[in-house]
Design an enzyme around this catalytic site. Sequence first.
Site: not given
Ligand code: PMV
Length: 316
Positions: A99-100, A104, A108-109, A150
């Site tokens: 899901p965008v 998740l 990056a994936a 990520d």
């Molecule tokens: O929402 P996500 O899972 O893409 O992650 C963000 C995680 C943060 O710590 C809020 C930001 C980061 O770059 O680590």
Amino acid sequence: MSTPFTAVEARAPGKIILAGEHAVVYGRPALAVPVFGVQARVRVTRRGAQWWVTAPAVQLDARLHDLPAEHPLRRAVVLTQAAVSGLPPAHVHITSSIPVAAGLGSGAAVTVALVRALAALAGQALPAARVNALAYEVEKLYHGTPSGIDNTVITYARPIVYRKGTGWQPLFVARPVPLVIADTGQSASTRAMVRGVRERWQAAPARVEALFDAIAQAVAAAQAALATGDLAALGQALRDNHAHLQALGVSTPALDALVDAALAAGAYGAKLAGAGGGGNMLAITRAEDQARVAAALRAAGAARVIVTTVPATEAP
Ligand code: PMV
């Protein structure tokens, strides 16, 4: 240079942050695991003299060079071209079940799978550290000031302890961890959530630094619990982490309702996962309780529920 392949496919898993989000942007450690039940798939085929990109899920079917220079897909291709020699123009087909804008790791994936597929098309294998560095550059276009967690967990596709600046280490998981991930159905901008935390940090640095330290303690407790396979202790650490994220102002009534529903259904622990403001939460359960917790989350209004298990890792 002739290229050995005319079509190549690469895949990358989704990811979820077990503990430590937001504080990780400020140098504290965080724990993340791959989610293999969802994945991005990128197939590249050779195509005459021009680049083309197709991603049906986001209604994209365009000449790559008609995308803005700052578009993450265009940037990923340009960076890969600079990293591998002899890359021919290709048609990039992207399909993803991740899901965008839900925490998740979909962006990056897609980047990691795209970089690997293109390198393979040119007959080269890039070292993981190089793939990770390219994916981090592209993450900046999605997130502004990403910590790098990520792209790292998705590139290496294994549980990690991540610390900005010093990098990552394998996270030891002594026994499988049953997980239930539930989506509020509300999309949230990571960039906006990270900016909101920065504003609060600037307005009240001592208070917010103390929250980051409390989150770091929850992360240490979660890491120790994973290393001994103590799921009850892991659950407690995740509940503590959620309370700190609430105090940080990144939870929402919908996230809190799902966390409460999971705990009421017998989960060991539950918390929002990722940037907050919407997106996903996760719950840790006994294996035999996973289906019941998943049903309770659906009944509480979750838009999508993923039932998965973090596999145990080899002892360090
Ligand atoms: O929402 P996500 O899972 O893409 O992650 C963000 C995680 C943060 O710590 C809020 C930001 C980061 O770059 O680590």
